[in-house]
Scaffold this motif. Structure first.
Motif, mmCIF file in Angstrom:
data_model
loop_
_atom_site.group_PDB
_atom_site.id
_atom_site.type_symbol
_atom_site.label_atom_id
_atom_site.label_comp_id
_atom_site.label_asym_id
_atom_site.label_seq_id
_atom_site.Cartn_x
_atom_site.Cartn_y
_atom_site.Cartn_z
ATOM 1 N N PRO A 110 9.875 20.959 64.606
ATOM 2 C CA PRO A 110 10.523 21.258 63.318
ATOM 3 C C PRO A 110 9.542 21.730 62.243
ATOM 4 O O PRO A 110 9.896 22.568 61.418
ATOM 5 N N ASN A 123 8.879 25.400 62.266
ATOM 6 C CA ASN A 123 9.980 26.207 61.741
ATOM 7 C C ASN A 123 9.707 26.658 60.321
ATOM 8 O O ASN A 123 10.193 27.705 59.893
ATOM 9 N N TYR A 160 20.524 33.936 61.777
ATOM 10 C CA TYR A 160 19.987 32.738 62.436
ATOM 11 C C TYR A 160 19.875 31.585 61.442
ATOM 12 O O TYR A 160 20.358 30.486 61.693
ATOM 13 N N LEU A 169 23.361 30.316 60.176
ATOM 14 C CA LEU A 169 24.033 29.451 61.149
ATOM 15 C C LEU A 169 23.371 28.081 61.211
ATOM 16 O O LEU A 169 24.052 27.044 61.281
ATOM 17 N N PHE A 170 22.027 28.056 61.175
ATOM 18 C CA PHE A 170 21.345 26.780 61.294
ATOM 19 C C PHE A 170 21.452 25.943 60.017
ATOM 20 O O PHE A 170 21.297 24.722 60.074
ATOM 21 N N ARG A 214 24.280 25.548 58.477
ATOM 22 C CA ARG A 214 25.504 24.796 58.772
ATOM 23 C C ARG A 214 25.230 23.741 59.851
ATOM 24 O O ARG A 214 25.681 22.604 59.758
ATOM 25 N N TRP A 215 24.437 24.114 60.874
ATOM 26 C CA TRP A 215 24.132 23.190 61.970
ATOM 27 C C TRP A 215 23.410 21.953 61.455
ATOM 28 O O TRP A 215 23.719 20.828 61.872
ATOM 29 N N ARG A 251 25.854 19.591 60.171
ATOM 30 C CA ARG A 251 26.879 19.099 61.094
ATOM 31 C C ARG A 251 26.329 18.152 62.148
ATOM 32 O O ARG A 251 27.078 17.499 62.840
ATOM 33 N N ILE A 252 24.992 18.138 62.308
ATOM 34 C CA ILE A 252 24.422 17.204 63.285
ATOM 35 C C ILE A 252 24.415 15.804 62.681
ATOM 36 O O ILE A 252 24.567 15.628 61.486
#
Lengths: 115, 112
Positions: B27, B30, B59, B62-63, B65-66, B69-70
Motif C-alpha cells: 500500500p 501506491n 483506476y 474505482l479504487f 469507491r473500493w 466498500r471494503i
C-alpha cells in the motif's frame, strides 16, 4: 435503495436470463459491485501500457511513471500471493502490469534517453 | 515510559503487518503514483500518454469507491486515490488542451 441496487433489481427481475446469470448478477463480487471492476481497472493499466509499447515512440516513455508501475505491480503481485486466500487472478494481473512497466523501462534504457 | 514507547514501536516493526512485510510496503508504494504525477507537474504535453492518463484516472476513481466498500474502510487509501485521480487528471487535461491548441494551429495556418 441506491441507483445501482435499483438497476440490479430491474435486471434480475427480467425473466429471460438463465438462472446462473441471475446468480452471477446477485453475487457478492458480481458486476453490480465495485469488487468486479477493480481488477479490470488494474488490467486496464497493462492494456494501456501494451498499446503504448506497440504504438508510441520511445521518447514519449515516462521513466518515472513506468518505474512506479513496475514497482507497484511487483509488490502487489507478492502481496496477493501471500494473502489468504491466495488471489491468483490478481497475482497474474499485477505480474503483467509489472512486466509491461519493465519492458517500457528496457526500451527507454536501450534507446539511451533519460527523459 | 520511554521503554514502553520504544516497546510499542518495536512491536509494530516486528508485527505481521509492519515495515518488514509486503503487507506494509505494497500500500505504501501506491503513494508513488500521485508523487509521480507531482514530479511530472511540468512535463511536456507531447510526451504525456493520453491513454495511460485516462486509465489511471478511471483506476483511481474505482479504487476510491473500493476503499470505502471494503471492511474495514481504508481512508488513507481513499485519500491516495483521490489525489491520484486529481493529479493524473490534471496531466490528462494538459495533454488534451495541448492537442486542441495543435489542432487550432493547423486550422489557423494560412493556406497558400
Amino acid at each position: 435503495m441506491g441507483p445501482i441496487k435499483k438497476l440490479q433489481a430491474f435486471v434480475c427481475a427480467q425473466t429471460f436470463w438463465p438462472q446462473f446469470m441471475v446468480r452471477w448478477f446477485q453475487a457478492e463480487k458480481g458486476p453490480f459491485t465495485i469488487f468486479f471492476y477493480c481488477p479490470l481497472a488494474k488490467c486496464g493499466i497493462s492494456v494501456a501500457n501494451i498499446y503504448d509499447i506497440i504504438k508510441k515512440p520511445v521518447d514519449t516513455i515516462n521513466p518515472v511513471q513506468q518505474s512506479v508501475i513496475a514497482m507497484s505491480g511487483t509488490l502487489f503481485a507478492r502481496w496477493c500471493w501471500i494473502l489468504k486466500p491466495r488471489q491468483f487472478m490478481l497475482v497474474f494481473a499485477n505480474s503483467v502490469m509489472a512486466s509491461t512497466g519493465i519492458i517500457q523501462l528496457w526500451r527507454k534504457f536501450q534507446s539511451g534517453q533519460s527523459v | 515510559m520511554a521503554s514502553k514507547a520504544s516497546g510499542i514501536f518495536w512491536t509494530w516493526v516486528h508485527s505481521s503487518t509492519g515495515p518488514k512485510t509486503t503487507h506494509f510496503w505494497a500500500p505504501v508504494c501506491n503513494w508513488f503514483f500521485p508523487i509521480q504525477a507531482l514530479y511530472d507537474w511540468n512535463r511536456d504535453p507531447a510526451k504525456i500518454s493520453k491513454e495511460m492518463q485516462c486509465v489511471l484516472v478511471c483506476y483511481s476513481s474505482l479504487f476510491m469507491r473500493w476503499a470505502l466498500r471494503i471492511s474495514p474502510q481504508s481512508y488513507i487509501l481513499f485519500c491516495m486515490h483521490l489525489f491520484n485521480a486529481t493529479l493524473q487528471g490534471r496531466l490528462l487535461i494538459r495533454r488534451l488542451m495541448w492537442e486542441s491548441s495543435q489542432q487550432k494551429a493547423i486550422e489557423d495556418k494560412p493556406t497558400n
